[in-house]
Write a protein that holds these residues in place. Structure first.
Motif, PDB file in Angstrom:
ATOM      1  N   ASP A  83     -51.567  17.354  -2.106  1.00 25.93           N
ATOM      2  CA  ASP A  83     -51.930  18.207  -3.242  1.00 25.93           C
ATOM      3  C   ASP A  83     -52.712  17.432  -4.291  1.00 25.93           C
ATOM      4  N   GLY A  84     -52.241  16.236  -4.609  1.00 28.50           N
ATOM      5  CA  GLY A  84     -52.835  15.484  -5.706  1.00 28.50           C
ATOM      6  C   GLY A  84     -54.131  14.783  -5.342  1.00 28.50           C
ATOM      7  N   TYR A  85     -54.133  14.039  -4.220  1.00 23.91           N
ATOM      8  CA  TYR A  85     -55.329  13.312  -3.809  1.00 23.91           C
ATOM      9  C   TYR A  85     -56.385  14.237  -3.218  1.00 23.91           C
ATOM     10  N   CYS A  86     -55.935  15.193  -2.408  1.00 24.12           N
ATOM     11  CA  CYS A  86     -56.873  15.903  -1.536  1.00 24.12           C
ATOM     12  C   CYS A  86     -57.243  17.294  -2.050  1.00 24.12           C
ATOM     13  N   GLU A  87     -56.282  18.187  -2.116  1.00 21.32           N
ATOM     14  CA  GLU A  87     -56.622  19.573  -2.422  1.00 21.32           C
ATOM     15  C   GLU A  87     -57.011  19.786  -3.873  1.00 21.32           C
ATOM     16  N   GLU A  88     -56.346  19.078  -4.793  1.00 18.84           N
ATOM     17  CA  GLU A  88     -56.582  19.314  -6.210  1.00 18.84           C
ATOM     18  C   GLU A  88     -57.339  18.188  -6.888  1.00 18.84           C
ATOM     19  N   GLY A  89     -57.395  17.026  -6.268  1.00 18.95           N
ATOM     20  CA  GLY A  89     -58.052  15.876  -6.880  1.00 18.95           C
ATOM     21  C   GLY A  89     -59.519  15.770  -6.492  1.00 18.95           C
ATOM     22  N   GLU A  90     -60.257  14.946  -7.242  1.00 14.67           N
ATOM     23  CA  GLU A  90     -61.692  14.777  -6.993  1.00 14.67           C
ATOM     24  C   GLU A  90     -61.954  14.124  -5.640  1.00 14.67           C
ATOM     25  N   LEU A  91     -61.026  13.280  -5.169  1.00 16.82           N
ATOM     26  CA  LEU A  91     -61.236  12.604  -3.888  1.00 16.82           C
ATOM     27  C   LEU A  91     -61.261  13.578  -2.723  1.00 16.82           C
ATOM     28  N   GLY A  92     -60.708  14.761  -2.907  1.00 17.75           N
ATOM     29  CA  GLY A  92     -60.662  15.746  -1.830  1.00 17.75           C
ATOM     30  C   GLY A  92     -62.015  16.223  -1.369  1.00 17.75           C
ATOM     31  N   ARG A  93     -63.059  15.979  -2.143  1.00 19.68           N
ATOM     32  CA  ARG A  93     -64.426  16.325  -1.754  1.00 19.68           C
ATOM     33  C   ARG A  93     -65.315  15.091  -1.622  1.00 19.68           C
ATOM     34  N   ARG A  94     -64.703  13.932  -1.563  1.00 18.26           N
ATOM     35  CA  ARG A  94     -65.439  12.676  -1.422  1.00 18.26           C
ATOM     36  C   ARG A  94     -64.826  11.879  -0.271  1.00 18.26           C
ATOM     37  N   PRO A  95     -65.159  12.252   0.965  1.00 18.73           N
ATOM     38  CA  PRO A  95     -64.475  11.650   2.114  1.00 18.73           C
ATOM     39  C   PRO A  95     -64.568  10.133   2.178  1.00 18.73           C
ATOM     40  N   GLY A  96     -65.701   9.571   1.775  1.00 18.73           N
ATOM     41  CA  GLY A  96     -65.824   8.117   1.824  1.00 18.73           C
ATOM     42  C   GLY A  96     -64.873   7.440   0.862  1.00 18.73           C
ATOM     43  N   GLU A  97     -64.818   7.929  -0.366  1.00 23.46           N
ATOM     44  CA  GLU A  97     -63.910   7.349  -1.357  1.00 23.46           C
ATOM     45  C   GLU A  97     -62.454   7.616  -0.983  1.00 23.46           C
ATOM     46  N   LEU A  98     -62.198   8.786  -0.419  1.00 24.94           N
ATOM     47  CA  LEU A  98     -60.839   9.118   0.006  1.00 24.94           C
ATOM     48  C   LEU A  98     -60.394   8.171   1.120  1.00 24.94           C
ATOM     49  N   MET A  99     -61.289   7.895   2.058  1.00 21.82           N
ATOM     50  CA  MET A  99     -60.961   6.972   3.145  1.00 21.82           C
ATOM     51  C   MET A  99     -60.563   5.606   2.589  1.00 21.82           C
ATOM     52  N   ALA A 100     -61.328   5.118   1.612  1.00 25.94           N
ATOM     53  CA  ALA A 100     -61.000   3.810   1.026  1.00 25.94           C
ATOM     54  C   ALA A 100     -59.638   3.838   0.338  1.00 25.94           C
ATOM     55  N   ALA A 101     -59.364   4.924  -0.397  1.00 25.33           N
ATOM     56  CA  ALA A 101     -58.080   5.034  -1.098  1.00 25.33           C
ATOM     57  C   ALA A 101     -56.921   5.077  -0.110  1.00 25.33           C
ATOM     58  N   LEU A 102     -57.085   5.827   0.969  1.00 21.29           N
ATOM     59  CA  LEU A 102     -56.018   5.954   1.952  1.00 21.29           C
ATOM     60  C   LEU A 102     -55.840   4.664   2.751  1.00 21.29           C
ATOM     61  N   GLN A 103     -56.917   3.940   2.993  1.00 17.65           N
ATOM     62  CA  GLN A 103     -56.786   2.650   3.687  1.00 17.65           C
ATOM     63  C   GLN A 103     -56.020   1.648   2.837  1.00 17.65           C
ATOM     64  N   ARG A 104     -56.207   1.702   1.521  1.00 15.28           N
ATOM     65  CA  ARG A 104     -55.428   0.825   0.648  1.00 15.28           C
ATOM     66  C   ARG A 104     -53.942   1.181   0.736  1.00 15.28           C
TER      67      ARG A 104
END
Length: 386
Positions: A83-104
């Motif tokens: 909910d926080g990172y993906c559906e409602e957060g800005e990272l939910g529409r930025r797959p590259g940045e989301l990938m980096a955050a999730l890898q951390r």
């Protein structure tokens, strides 16, 4: 606002069950979320109202309370990410940045001692969960959990790309990804931990058992899409749901897509029950427990999905059923026409009972020779269902 749909009673041949300590488990998860600081105050306030401890207590109704507590906290953590990172957060529409955050985050799960994200509550919650999972599980089970978390993260990034493009994926791709992005596979190691045993890989990875676990994931995620459609379709942002995918794939109305989704999950439910029945006679006690808890996972998700305010949305009530039906809407034994999962029916239609018995006995033989797959010493296990 999305289309108004009334979800009829869903076929469920699995009886309900719940751990008697569910109120205490739910209260503990509320306290844990507050202490860790999961998500924003607004998001955390919503999540602790969703009776997640009750869900965990339904998944492991006769399991060890400490592990049910881990499962409950972990599910809330997953919702905090989703909910926080993906559906409602800005990272939910930025797959590259989301990938980096999730890898951390994945690095924190792999090695909790790394000096990274030390002030991040999501990472802090993950560190605590990893510590507790290591305490109650084996090295192999912890590795399974980390690998399943990696798989879940990869599908979340795939979903973010569709969210960025506002696109509807192909049905086969959606099905394949949904087996992991519903986070069901991350729960599977906890089914073993919940009763203090470890399945030998020769049992866990044999084709019929792997198929049964995938079927459970399919049923749980299809049911979740059916129950959550009202909430998701009424939101102002992008949503990804099997009803929307079926509408797009077959050019259906929402009502027709709902009927088809129910038909698909009914066929898989019937197949799951048949494969489980064929595996049980020659299964080890540990495998019987595992298969039993795949069933309680399915039914627990159903009971929670039709009662939690996460999906009933009292402020804008969803038309969800209050009971389940005893018979399926679709009694066909033909495979569901989705290539990623149609192989499941090979086990049902092309294999004999002798095939199941031989594969299960082979797994038990490997287990007894290696000494693995036994209950952990010093742990009191619940009775294994027959």
């Amino acid at each position: 606002m999305g289309p108004e749909l009334t979800v009829p009673p869903i076929y469920s041949p699995i009886p309900p069950a719940i751990h008697p300590s569910h109120p205490a488990i739910d209260a503990q998860t509320t306290a844990w979320a507050q202490a860790i600081g999961i998500g924003s105050d607004e998001l955390r306030g919503r999540l602790i109202q969703h009776d997640i401890g009750t869900f965990a207590a339904r998944v492991l109704p006769d399991g060890r309370e400490a592990v049910i507590g881990i499962l409950s906290d972990f599910v809330l953590w997953l919702f905090g990410v989703d909910d926080g990172y993906c559906e409602e957060g800005e990272l939910g529409r930025r797959p590259g940045e989301l990938m980096a955050a999730l890898q951390r985050l994945l690095r924190v799960a792999q090695n909790p001692e790394v000096p990274m994200l030390l002030d991040d509550p999501i990472a802090g919650g993950l560190r605590d969960l990893r510590r507790r999972i290591s305490e109650h599980g084996t090295v192999g089970q912890t590795a399974l959990w980390v690998n399943a978390l990696r798989e879940y993260f990869s599908t979340v990034v795939w979903e973010a790309e569709h969210r960025r493009a506002d696109s509807v994926p192909d049905l086969n791709d959606y099905t394949l990804m949904r087996l992991a992005d519903g986070a069901t596979t991350v729960v599977l190691p906890l089914l073993e931990m919940g009763h203090g045993y470890e399945l030998h890989p020769q049992e866990r990875d044999q084709k019929p058992v792997r198929a049964a676990a995938e079927m459970a994931s399919f049923i749980i995620t299809w049911d979740n899409d059916i129950f959550s459609h009202s909430k998701e379709s009424r939101s102002t942002g992008y949503y990804l749901n099997v009803i929307r995918v079926l509408e797009d794939h077959y050019r259906l109305t929402p009502g027709q897509a709902l009927d088809l989704a129910i038909s698909q999950r009914d066929r898989v439910m019937r197949l799951f029950m048949r494969v489980q029945e064929r595996l049980l006679p020659a299964a080890s006690p540990q495998l019987r427990q595992y298969l039993h808890n795949l069933g309680t996972f399915i039914r627990g998700a159903q009971d929670w999905g039709t009662s939690s305010v996460r999906y009933t949305t009292p402020e804008d009530p969803a038309n969800l059923p209050t009971a389940f039906r005893e018979t399926p809407t679709d009694t066909s034994d033909e495979p569901v026409d989705i290539p990623a999962i149609s192989w499941w029916w090979d086990l049902d239609l092309l294999r004999t009972d002798a095939y199941f018995a031989a594969h299960t006995r082979l797994a038990v033989s490997h287990s007894s020779l290696s000494g693995e797959g036994e209950s952990h010493p010093g742990r009191k296990d619940s009775p294994v269902p027959g």
